[in-house]
Design a protein around this motif. Structure first.
Motif, PDB file in Angstrom:
ATOM      1  N   ALA B 216       0.844  -1.207   0.000  1.00  0.00           N
ATOM      2  CA  ALA B 216       0.000   0.000   0.000  1.00  0.00           C
ATOM      3  C   ALA B 216       0.873   1.249   0.000  1.00  0.00           C
ATOM      4  CB  ALA B 216      -0.915  -0.023   1.214  1.00  0.00           C
ATOM      5  N   GLU B 217       0.237   2.401  -0.196  1.00  0.00           N
ATOM      6  CA  GLU B 217       0.934   3.696  -0.254  1.00  0.00           C
ATOM      7  C   GLU B 217       1.711   3.986   1.025  1.00  0.00           C
ATOM      8  OE1 GLU B 217       1.026   6.413  -2.598  1.00  0.00           O
ATOM      9  OE2 GLU B 217       0.589   4.680  -3.879  1.00  0.00           O
ATOM     10  N   ASP B 218       1.103   3.604   2.140  1.00  0.00           N
ATOM     11  CA  ASP B 218       1.732   3.936   3.423  1.00  0.00           C
ATOM     12  C   ASP B 218       2.847   2.961   3.783  1.00  0.00           C
ATOM     13  OD1 ASP B 218       0.242   1.717   3.903  1.00  0.00           O
ATOM     14  OD2 ASP B 218      -0.663   2.438   5.780  1.00  0.00           O
ATOM     15  N   GLY B 219       3.215   2.083   2.853  1.00  0.00           N
ATOM     16  CA  GLY B 219       4.306   1.166   3.113  1.00  0.00           C
ATOM     17  C   GLY B 219       3.858  -0.153   3.717  1.00  0.00           C
ATOM     18  N   THR B 220       2.597  -0.297   4.133  1.00  0.00           N
ATOM     19  CA  THR B 220       2.152  -1.569   4.708  1.00  0.00           C
ATOM     20  C   THR B 220       1.935  -2.582   3.588  1.00  0.00           C
ATOM     21  OG1 THR B 220      -0.155  -0.969   4.586  1.00  0.00           O
ATOM     22  CG2 THR B 220       0.981  -0.449   6.632  1.00  0.00           C
ATOM     23  N   MET B 221       2.006  -3.839   3.978  1.00  0.00           N
ATOM     24  CA  MET B 221       1.890  -4.892   2.994  1.00  0.00           C
ATOM     25  C   MET B 221       0.704  -5.783   3.365  1.00  0.00           C
ATOM     26  SD  MET B 221       4.743  -7.674   2.001  1.00  0.00           S
ATOM     27  CE  MET B 221       5.697  -6.815   0.779  1.00  0.00           C
ATOM     28  N   THR B 222      -0.187  -6.028   2.382  1.00  0.00           N
ATOM     29  CA  THR B 222      -1.294  -6.939   2.606  1.00  0.00           C
ATOM     30  C   THR B 222      -0.883  -8.316   2.089  1.00  0.00           C
ATOM     31  OG1 THR B 222      -2.765  -5.100   2.188  1.00  0.00           O
ATOM     32  CG2 THR B 222      -3.753  -7.278   2.256  1.00  0.00           C
ATOM     33  N   VAL B 223      -1.076  -9.333   2.918  1.00  0.00           N
ATOM     34  CA  VAL B 223      -0.653 -10.686   2.533  1.00  0.00           C
ATOM     35  C   VAL B 223      -1.891 -11.571   2.383  1.00  0.00           C
ATOM     36  CG1 VAL B 223       0.724 -12.674   3.209  1.00  0.00           C
ATOM     37  CG2 VAL B 223       1.482 -10.381   3.816  1.00  0.00           C
ATOM     38  N   PHE B 224      -2.051 -12.161   1.202  1.00  0.00           N
ATOM     39  CA  PHE B 224      -3.189 -13.054   0.970  1.00  0.00           C
ATOM     40  C   PHE B 224      -2.719 -14.499   0.932  1.00  0.00           C
ATOM     41  CE2 PHE B 224      -4.248  -9.061  -1.174  1.00  0.00           C
ATOM     42  CZ  PHE B 224      -5.507  -8.803  -0.671  1.00  0.00           C
ATOM     43  N   VAL B 225      -3.524 -15.401   1.507  1.00  0.00           N
ATOM     44  CA  VAL B 225      -3.268 -16.830   1.275  1.00  0.00           C
ATOM     45  C   VAL B 225      -4.365 -17.337   0.355  1.00  0.00           C
ATOM     46  CG1 VAL B 225      -2.028 -17.433   3.362  1.00  0.00           C
ATOM     47  CG2 VAL B 225      -4.509 -17.434   3.387  1.00  0.00           C
ATOM     48  N   ALA B 226      -4.054 -18.411  -0.381  1.00  0.00           N
ATOM     49  CA  ALA B 226      -5.012 -19.026  -1.292  1.00  0.00           C
ATOM     50  C   ALA B 226      -5.722 -17.954  -2.118  1.00  0.00           C
ATOM     51  CB  ALA B 226      -6.021 -19.868  -0.533  1.00  0.00           C
ATOM     52  N   ASN B 227      -4.930 -16.998  -2.627  1.00  0.00           N
ATOM     53  CA  ASN B 227      -5.391 -15.937  -3.528  1.00  0.00           C
ATOM     54  C   ASN B 227      -6.255 -14.859  -2.909  1.00  0.00           C
ATOM     55  OD1 ASN B 227      -4.019 -16.981  -5.677  1.00  0.00           O
ATOM     56  ND2 ASN B 227      -5.711 -18.343  -6.249  1.00  0.00           N
ATOM     57  N   SER B 228      -7.225 -15.214  -2.076  1.00  0.00           N
ATOM     58  CA  SER B 228      -8.176 -14.174  -1.704  1.00  0.00           C
ATOM     59  C   SER B 228      -8.392 -14.017  -0.210  1.00  0.00           C
ATOM     60  CB  SER B 228      -9.513 -14.460  -2.377  1.00  0.00           C
ATOM     61  OG  SER B 228      -9.915 -15.752  -2.031  1.00  0.00           O
ATOM     62  N   TYR B 229      -7.744 -14.826   0.615  1.00  0.00           N
ATOM     63  CA  TYR B 229      -7.966 -14.684   2.060  1.00  0.00           C
ATOM     64  C   TYR B 229      -6.883 -13.795   2.659  1.00  0.00           C
ATOM     65  CZ  TYR B 229     -10.992 -18.703   1.239  1.00  0.00           C
ATOM     66  OH  TYR B 229     -11.948 -19.535   0.776  1.00  0.00           O
ATOM     67  N   PRO B 230      -7.261 -12.602   3.188  1.00  0.00           N
ATOM     68  CA  PRO B 230      -6.241 -11.673   3.696  1.00  0.00           C
ATOM     69  C   PRO B 230      -5.698 -12.116   5.049  1.00  0.00           C
ATOM     70  CG  PRO B 230      -8.431 -10.746   3.974  1.00  0.00           C
ATOM     71  CD  PRO B 230      -8.620 -12.078   3.328  1.00  0.00           C
ATOM     72  N   LEU B 231      -4.512 -12.704   5.017  1.00  0.00           N
ATOM     73  CA  LEU B 231      -3.897 -13.190   6.250  1.00  0.00           C
ATOM     74  C   LEU B 231      -3.388 -12.010   7.070  1.00  0.00           C
ATOM     75  CD1 LEU B 231      -3.038 -15.723   7.817  1.00  0.00           C
ATOM     76  CD2 LEU B 231      -0.872 -15.652   6.606  1.00  0.00           C
ATOM     77  N   VAL B 232      -2.796 -11.040   6.372  1.00  0.00           N
ATOM     78  CA  VAL B 232      -2.355  -9.826   7.057  1.00  0.00           C
ATOM     79  C   VAL B 232      -2.944  -8.636   6.314  1.00  0.00           C
ATOM     80  CG1 VAL B 232      -0.409  -8.426   7.783  1.00  0.00           C
ATOM     81  CG2 VAL B 232      -0.191 -10.909   7.698  1.00  0.00           C
ATOM     82  N   LEU B 233      -3.614  -7.778   7.085  1.00  0.00           N
ATOM     83  CA  LEU B 233      -4.206  -6.582   6.478  1.00  0.00           C
ATOM     84  C   LEU B 233      -3.775  -5.423   7.365  1.00  0.00           C
ATOM     85  CD1 LEU B 233      -6.119  -5.916   4.148  1.00  0.00           C
ATOM     86  CD2 LEU B 233      -8.022  -6.069   5.740  1.00  0.00           C
TER      87      LEU B 233
END
Lengths: 316, 618
Positions: B216-233
């Motif tokens: 993201a713009e603010d430097g945070t990273m979104t991590v998805f497992v199995a394509n669509s499940y957001p493990l880290v938001l």
């Protein structure tokens, strides 16, 4: 990013990985050389391993076929030698019958001939009920009908019509008729005794009882002669039966030899096939091992040399 | 002014040397990206006729990082980890299926071949004992193999729970790093070390489960497992939960837990990582192997039992079962009280089944190995794939059951016979040739082949054309040595018949059991009876089990080696771009050292200029 740039640590890591791979390849080559097996587990060569399993099955089967054949052969050989003894007894019976027909013999002489015939008659019962080393009767056709396993049983109290000889005694067939077949992979272990020794009422014992009865009872010369003539005729039939049985046994024993040869050849062929599938080709393995060794040494040496070089050495 | 230039040159070069030192210090740090310094000349100042520069300044300390290369390294590594772990597990399975004389196939054959000795001397109790011993060795081996398979599965399950925990930990760490990074980004510059740490965590996470990331713009990273499940938001982390399949504890499912919501992640959506490798092994490889081994056990047990039931033991009684197996539906609820029986051991499939009741007495059955519906809302009792399912009472519509007949058979196979005399070596029937036979037909084999069989006696007749009539039927061609089936009996004759030759099959006369080997002969014929998939014989049954284990292992081996090579290549690319090269650092060290020395020299010069100037005032 540039094409020529390398990371120092990654270079170490890769070099180390390569050395390890070489080492493990050399280990595999060494393992193959020492065990003599190219395929030691399924993943070494899935196809060869599977084919080898199949060959192994055939091999085991042939070994068991061979064992079954050996057992049959032992029984058949024993049956053949027993029939050889029976044949000698038949010859003696014929001699005695001729001797008994001599009109000059006294009653006591005839009685002693009859005695010897009785003895032979007993012996023949023993031979006809002969068993092989495993305890199975040799002349029982499709199997005896009593738990002693005797295909021929002596009966005393129930005379069959037309029974000759003393006490209405008889020897009866107490087994199932029929002859097991020889197949391409096996031979029978028993012979149909009713075809060798004759069926109830006209078997060898009945014939002998006719002679014994005639000799024991004080028959006139012509009556005795006609009885003993009939015995002669019957004995000829029994001898023919015996010869036919011995001929068949001889044939089976010959066949056992060729079958054994066939099975042994087959075993060798399967073993060879198995070996081709799973054993290592020594020439190839030694070459591979040499190559691996050279490559391993080269990897070690170059690693040591390359890692020695660093620009820091030249900063003084 | 000159002093300022000298000062900026000294401090800047010193800072660069510091970065070089930092790079050298972290040459072996995993996940470290080399850093470089961008310099810029300070803007000049108008002085008299020209503009004079004012020295040097550091614009930025940046890390050498290529998102594309990193992603490629991660995705190849995630596949490689999945394949490597699956291969490792399959190798353990492989070791249970050895080759050659110690193989299970040899034991199956030894157990069947042992009947050769009994057939040749039926009264020999030693030979009978050998048959029982061989069978016991075989069932022990099959049970041991099944138990070991179960143990390997248990270990894999514990391992995947651990992997799940580790995934959750990493997710937490990434979330907390996200937090720190976004705060640092809001300040002065990029927090290179934190970014490296996070990238390393993502790479490590990828080894355990495949993830995709979005920055993201603010430097945070979104991590998805199995394509669509957001493990880290952002700074919050969800959880992965591995638990036994509610229907079948032997299998397991992966759940995605976010707050109170729990979603099941289908196995096919997991693409890589150790978790994928374990799921594939636990939910596919292991049940398939168990079912294949079990089918061999079940077919062997049912086939041998059928023949054993069709024979007589030494005391003349019916043989009864030779093997026992216990087949159960899971969960074992009553009602409906399901009973699983084998109706045709030659039609068995190597699979588990899922049975769903559509009504009290109707059910659908799905074969799990290929997902085919073998019964669709059909009334019970149900017959499919050689199995018959009966129920004791009505079931609740919608209730589900798992049937694992093959795996159960491998686990529970046992020998029911212990006394040599109980072995059904004798056939129930005998054959007698007609009294007037003149042909040269001899008997190869006669036995009962199914229980219960048809009525006796059965007349066999030949005509002048050498044709045979069975049980009063029409005359047909006679092939010597070919087994003929008559009303549940089997007969094989050899030789050349004469016209009017006849035979009669009848109940075995009393007293003949002890020396009759007819049933043993029929048992031996089972070896060559086509039993598996309409092509493989019982004796070769192990070959198909073995070949599927072998092909599974070697397929996995090649996949593991291939993906490993790919991952290594991608990692090399990534590392070559991001990693530290000591020679490069050495060169830079000289470069900046000289610059520093020159700056110092310049400062000395400026100082002596001042000194010259000051001394002129004396």
């Amino acid at each position: 990013m540039s094409l020529s740039r390398v990371s120092t640590v990654n270079t170490y890591d890769r070099a180390l990985l390569n050395i390890q791979q070489r080492q493990s390849q050399m280990g595999v080559a060494q393992q193959q050389l020492s065990s003599g097996k190219r395929v030691a587990k399924a993943s070494d060569d899935a196809v060869a391993a599977t084919l080898s399993e199949r060959t192994q099955n055939r091999l085991t089967r042939t070994e068991f076929d061979l064992r079954g054949l050996e057992a049959s052969r032992r029984s058949l050989a024993q049956a053949e030698s027993t029939l050889g003894s029976v044949s000698e007894l038949y010859a003696r019976v014929k001699e005695l019958v001729v001797q008994g027909g001599n009109g000059a013999l006294s009653a006591s002489d005839k009685a002693s001939v009859a005695n010897e015939l009785s003895g032979i008659r007993e012996q023949l019962v023993g031979y006809a009920n002969q068993k092989d080393t495993a305890g199975s009767p040799l002349f029982s056709g499709m199997g005896p009908l009593n738990t002693q396993g005797d295909p021929f049983v002596e009966v005393l109290s129930t005379p069959v019509t037309g029974t000759y000889g003393p006490d209405g005694r008889a020897v009866n067939w107490d087994a199932m008729d029929g002859q097991f077949a020889a197949t391409p992979t096996s031979l029978p272990r028993t012979v149909d005794g009713s075809l060798v020794f004759g069926v109830d009422g006209s078997n060898i014992w009945e014939t002998m009882d006719r002679a014994i009865g005639a000799l024991e009872s004080d028959l006139s010369g012509s009556a005795l002669k006609s009885q003993l003539d009939q015995v002669h005729i019957d004995m000829a039939v029994h001898e023919d039966n015996l010869l036919a049985a011995r001929g068949k046994l001889g044939d089976w024993l010959n066949r056992a030899d060729s079958m054994q040869q066939l099975f042994t050849d087959r075993t060798v062929a399967y073993e060879k096939e198995n070996s081709e599938l799973t054993d290592v080709d020594m020439l190839k393995a030694v070459t591979a091992f040499d190559m691996n060794q050279t490559a391993y040494q080269a990897a070690l040496k170059s690693y040591a040399q390359v890692q020695k070089m660093t620009m820091f050495d030249y900063l003084r | 002014m000159s002093l300022n230039i000298a000062a900026s040159a000294l401090t800047t070069n010193q800072s660069v040397l510091q970065v070089i030192g930092h790079n050298i210090a972290n040459v072996n740090t995993v996940g470290y990206s080399r850093q470089s310094v961008s310099l810029s000349a300070l803007e000049g100042a108008q002085k008299g006729a020209g503009i004079y520069g004012q020295g040097v300044n550091i614009t930025e300390v940046s890390r050498s990082y290529d998102a594309f290369l990193a992603r490629q390294a991660n995705t190849t590594q995630t596949l490689a980890s999945a394949q490597a772990l699956r291969y490792e597990k399959l190798q353990q399975v492989e070791s249970l299926f050895p080759l050659g004389s110690g193989s299970l196939g040899t034991m199956v054959n030894s157990a069947l071949n042992a009947w050769v000795d009994v057939q040749s001397s039926p009264s020999d109790s030693t030979a009978r004992q050998v048959v029982i011993n061989r069978a016991e060795e075989l069932v022990t081996r099959i049970r041991d193999t099944a138990t070991r398979l179960g143990e390997i599965g248990d270990t894999a399950k514990i391992q995947s729970t651990e992997v799940g925990k580790s995934i959750n930990q990493k997710a937490e760490q990434i979330a907390s790093l996200n937090n720190k990074i976004s705060r640092a980004m809001a300040g002065t510059g990029a927090p290179n070390e934190l970014l490296d740490q996070r990238d390393k965590l993502v790479a490590d996470l990828g080894k355990q489960v495949q993830v995709s990331t979005l920055q993201a713009e603010d430097g945070t990273m979104t991590v998805f497992v199995a394509n669509s499940y957001p493990l880290v938001l952002g700074s919050t982390a969800a959880q992965i939960q591995v638990e036994p399949d509610p229907l079948d504890a032997n299998r397991q499912v992966v759940n995605f837990v976010l707050g109170e919501t729990e979603t099941r992640i289908r196995d096919d959506l997991l693409v890589g990582g150790e978790l994928k490798g374990l799921q594939t092994f636990i939910n596919q490889d292991l049940p398939n192997t168990q079912a294949e081994l079990g089918r061999l056990a079940l077919a062997l047990a049912s086939g041998v039992n059928e023949q054993h039931n069709s024979g007589l033991n030494q005391s003349g009684a019916a043989g009864g079962d030779f093997f026992t197996v216990s087949l159960k539906a899971v969960p074992d609820d009553t009602p409906p009280g399901l009973t699983i029986d084998v109706s045709d051991h030659t039609a068995l499939a190597a699979s588990d089944y899922e049975m769903t009741f559509t009504g009290a007495n109707t059910a659908s059955v799905k074969r799990l190995s290929d997902g085919v519906e073998v019964a669709t809302s059909s009334g019970l009792p149900l017959t499919f794939d050689g199995l018959t399912i009966t129920q004791a009472a009505g079931a609740t519509a919608g209730s589900k059951f798992l049937l694992r007949p093959a795996a159960d058979a491998a686990r529970t196979l046992d020998v029911a016979i212990s006394r040599p005399a109980d072995l059904a070596v004798a056939s129930t029937v005998g054959i007698s040739p007609g009294a007037t036979n003149t042909g040269r037909v001899s008997i190869e084999a006669v036995s009962q082949s199914v229980t219960p069989a048809g009525a006796l006696p059965i007349a066999i007749a030949f005509n002048a054309a050498g044709q045979i009539s069975l049980a009063g039927g029409a005359f047909q061609a006679f092939t010597p040595g070919k087994p003929m089936a008559i009303n549940g009996f089997s007969l094989t004759l050899r030789g050349t018949p004469s016209a009017a030759d006849s035979f009669t099959i009848d109940t075995l006369p009393a007293g003949a059991e002890k020396f009759n080997g007819g049933n043993a002969q029929a048992m031996l014929a089972l070896r060559d009876a086509v039993t598996f998939d309409g092509s493989a014989t019982l004796a070769d049954g192990y070959v198909s089990v073995f070949s599927s284990v072998a092909s599974r292992v070697s397929e996995s081996k090649f996949a593991a080696e291939f993906s490993q090579a790919q991952a290594a290549a991608a990692e090399t690319q990534r590392a070559n771009q991001a990693g530290v090269n000591l020679d490069e650092e050495a060169a830079k060290l000289i470069q900046y050292q000289q610059a520093y020395q020159a700056s110092a020299k310049y400062m000395g010069t400026v100082q002596s200029m001042f000194d010259t100037l000051l001394s002129s005032f004396h």
